[in-house]
Write an enzyme that holds these catalytic residues in place. Structure first.
Site, mmCIF file in Angstrom:
data_model
loop_
_atom_site.group_PDB
_atom_site.id
_atom_site.type_symbol
_atom_site.label_atom_id
_atom_site.label_comp_id
_atom_site.label_asym_id
_atom_site.label_seq_id
_atom_site.Cartn_x
_atom_site.Cartn_y
_atom_site.Cartn_z
ATOM 1 N N CYS A 80 -4.818 2.284 -3.559
ATOM 2 C CA CYS A 80 -3.567 2.841 -2.979
ATOM 3 C C CYS A 80 -2.381 1.924 -3.247
ATOM 4 C CB CYS A 80 -3.703 3.135 -1.493
ATOM 5 S SG CYS A 80 -4.855 4.446 -1.146
ATOM 6 N N GLN A 107 -4.322 -5.095 7.062
ATOM 7 C CA GLN A 107 -5.329 -6.058 6.613
ATOM 8 C C GLN A 107 -5.333 -7.314 7.480
ATOM 9 O OE1 GLN A 107 -7.693 -5.462 4.434
ATOM 10 N NE2 GLN A 107 -6.841 -3.435 4.037
ATOM 11 N N LYS A 131 -10.046 -0.990 10.697
ATOM 12 C CA LYS A 131 -10.152 -2.187 9.854
ATOM 13 C C LYS A 131 -10.432 -3.432 10.694
ATOM 14 C CE LYS A 131 -7.073 -0.177 6.397
ATOM 15 N NZ LYS A 131 -7.889 0.157 5.232
ATOM 16 N N HIS A 135 0.878 -1.185 0.000
ATOM 17 C CA HIS A 135 0.000 0.000 0.000
ATOM 18 C C HIS A 135 0.910 1.227 0.000
ATOM 19 C CE1 HIS A 135 -2.786 2.927 1.895
ATOM 20 N NE2 HIS A 135 -3.776 2.108 1.587
HETATM 21 N N1 PLP Z 1 -1.546 -0.784 4.687
HETATM 22 C C1 PLP Z 1 -2.501 -1.539 4.145
HETATM 23 C C2 PLP Z 1 -2.171 -2.936 3.686
HETATM 24 C C3 PLP Z 1 -3.798 -1.038 4.014
HETATM 25 O O1 PLP Z 1 -4.754 -1.796 3.466
HETATM 26 C C4 PLP Z 1 -4.064 0.275 4.451
HETATM 27 C C5 PLP Z 1 -5.406 0.861 4.252
HETATM 28 O O2 PLP Z 1 -6.136 0.474 3.385
HETATM 29 C C6 PLP Z 1 -3.036 0.999 5.043
HETATM 30 C C7 PLP Z 1 -1.789 0.450 5.133
HETATM 31 C C8 PLP Z 1 -3.267 2.379 5.564
HETATM 32 O O3 PLP Z 1 -4.159 2.329 6.647
HETATM 33 P P1 PLP Z 1 -4.700 3.676 7.299
HETATM 34 O O4 PLP Z 1 -5.246 4.504 6.168
HETATM 35 O O5 PLP Z 1 -5.750 3.200 8.245
HETATM 36 O O6 PLP Z 1 -3.553 4.329 7.985
#
Ligand code: PLP
Length: 421
Positions: free
Chosen positions: A379, A219, A242, A139
């Site tokens: 993302c 995740q 999440k 991500h």
């Molecule tokens: N890493 C992964 C694998 C994600 O799926 C996400 C969000 O979709 C994030 C990081 C970032 O999470 P957050 O936006 O809650 O900081």
């Protein structure tokens, strides 16, 4: 708390002891019509819905004990402090942390990764020519903070490639470890493709090569049991929202020995021992990394979410969700021109495209039929580029999804595709 009944020995396609029908009323938001149809919520990788236990924990905090924490001498301050620190204990035991001091509350995964990248950069542990190793599946949250670190430190970002099936190339990974890798920052489960990385094996290899290991468990948190000590990692990040908790709260877990050796990052209240205009001395863990008033209600609600999940048991949730994903892939497989991304043993998310149909158009039509999925690059632009696509349709699953959600997804997708072709 919800305790499903049934036979633990059941290994059928849909484990009989898991009864989502009993759980659904715990999530009031699910009981609504969208475009005249019952909501089918399949965007859980983006954020999960919140059970009553979490909503009530948030509400109770503000109705009964709202106060700023630590340092307060009055009754409410004591109650709020106790609830906040109990929440830290809940997270620590959920992760099997050696001590609650290793649990730092952050605003989410992104915040936690930025914290680690910044303190490593400030410490000078990563210098010119050193390498930071990530993977193609990451991500943006687990790419950009490391790119920024590399830019500042003169270090080099290296990327583990992935095969066409969405699994990481393990041979290439081992070769990359022969370089000057100072940290491996790796997602446990891909939010785009649902690939579950072999994190224990990869951690062992990275540690043998002398690297630190940080896992992005954004995740994984809702789908996997996490034992930070058994994994042998150094840092782990996840987001409350999440795993059925509110937005704006998350966790950085870090090994005390390492966090103690690293400098503070954000300055302000709480993270200090003593301040004079000439010099400041810093607080111990975990407060050293919690400058300013934290998200007190969020931490308490996160603990409620963790208790909720553990009341059901990840050993129950995981096979149920896996069965749902397999059923969804089977139900969609008949659509001509459909292509799935990621390996068959994916977790959490099922990503696909249909030949001749734009993912955005498909997602829009699915919404009109009451089915909430996510479309686009999730993302993960470099991952999309690797597969020569601009995005996918992603259906992602949580413990309240059912076989009828799967049927609704398949029927709506087939209909939408026939309308778009
Ligand atoms: N890493 C992964 C694998 C994600 O799926 C996400 C969000 O979709 C994030 C990081 C970032 O999470 P957050 O936006 O809650 O900081």
């Amino acid at each position: 708390m919800f305790h499903p009944a049934g036979d633990p020995a059941d290994t059928g396609n849909f484990p009989a002891m898991f009864q989502p029908d009993l759980l659904i009323p715990e999530f009031p938001i699910l009981d609504q019509m969208i475009q005249g149809r019952p909501l089918v919520y399949l965007d859980n990788a983006a954020t999960t819905q919140k059970p009553m236990a979490v909503l009530l924990a948030s509400r109770h905090y503000y109705e009964a004990i709202n106060s700023n924490i630590h340092r307060g001498t009055h009754h409410l301050a004591r109650l709020a402090t106790e609830a906040f620190e109990n929440a830290r204990n809940t997270v620590a035991s959920h992760l099997n942390a050696a001590t609650p001091d290793e649990v730092i509350f952050t605003s989410g995964t992104t915040d936690a990764i930025n914290l680690v990248a910044n303190i490593l950069s400030l410490s000078g542990r990563i210098g010119p020519g050193d390498e930071v190793l990530i993977s193609t599946l990451e991500h943006h949250s687990n790419i950009v903070p490391w790119q920024m670190l590399c830019e500042r430190a003169g270090a080099v970002l290296k990327v583990i490639p992935c095969h066409d099936d969405g699994r990481l190339d393990q041979a290439a990974f081992l070769t990359l470890l022969e370089g000057r890798v100072k940290i491996l920052a790796l997602t446990w489960i891909s939010n785009s493709f649902g690939t579950v990385n072999p994190v224990a094996e990869m951690t062992a290899a990275a540690k043998a090569a002398g690297a630190l290991v940080m896992l992005d468990a954004a995740q994984a948190a809702a789908h996997q049991r996490i034992d930070v000590q058994a994994l042998g990692i150094d840092f782990l990040a996840f987001s409350g929202h999440k795993i059925y908790a509110p937005t704006g709260i998350g966790v950085l877990w870090g090994r005390a020995e390492i966090l103690n050796s690293l400098p503070p990052w954000r300055g302000g209240g709480e993270m200090i021992k003593e301040v004079t205009f000439e010099k400041t001395t810093y607080n111990e863990l975990p407060f050293k990394y919690e400058a300013g008033t934290p998200n007190i209600e969020g931490a308490i609600a996160l603990a409620a979410a963790i208790d909720f999940v553990n009341g059901i048991g990840l050993s129950m949730i995981q096979p149920y969700e896996q069965a749902l994903i397999r059923a969804a892939a089977e139900a969609l497989a008949d659509i001509p021109g459909i292509r799935f991304y990621g390996p068959a043993d994916r977790a959490g998310a099922l990503s696909f495209n249909v030949e001749g149909v734009h993912h955005y158009d498909l997602g829009t039509l699915l919404d009109q039929m009451g089915v909430a999925v996510r479309t686009g690059h999730h993302c993960c632009q470099p991952l999309m580029a690797r597969f020569g696509i601009t995005g996918t349709v992603r259906a992602s699953f949580a413990l309240y999804n059912t076989e009828s959600d799967v049927a609704a997804l398949a029927a709506a997708t087939a209909k939408a595709v026939s309308m778009l072709r």
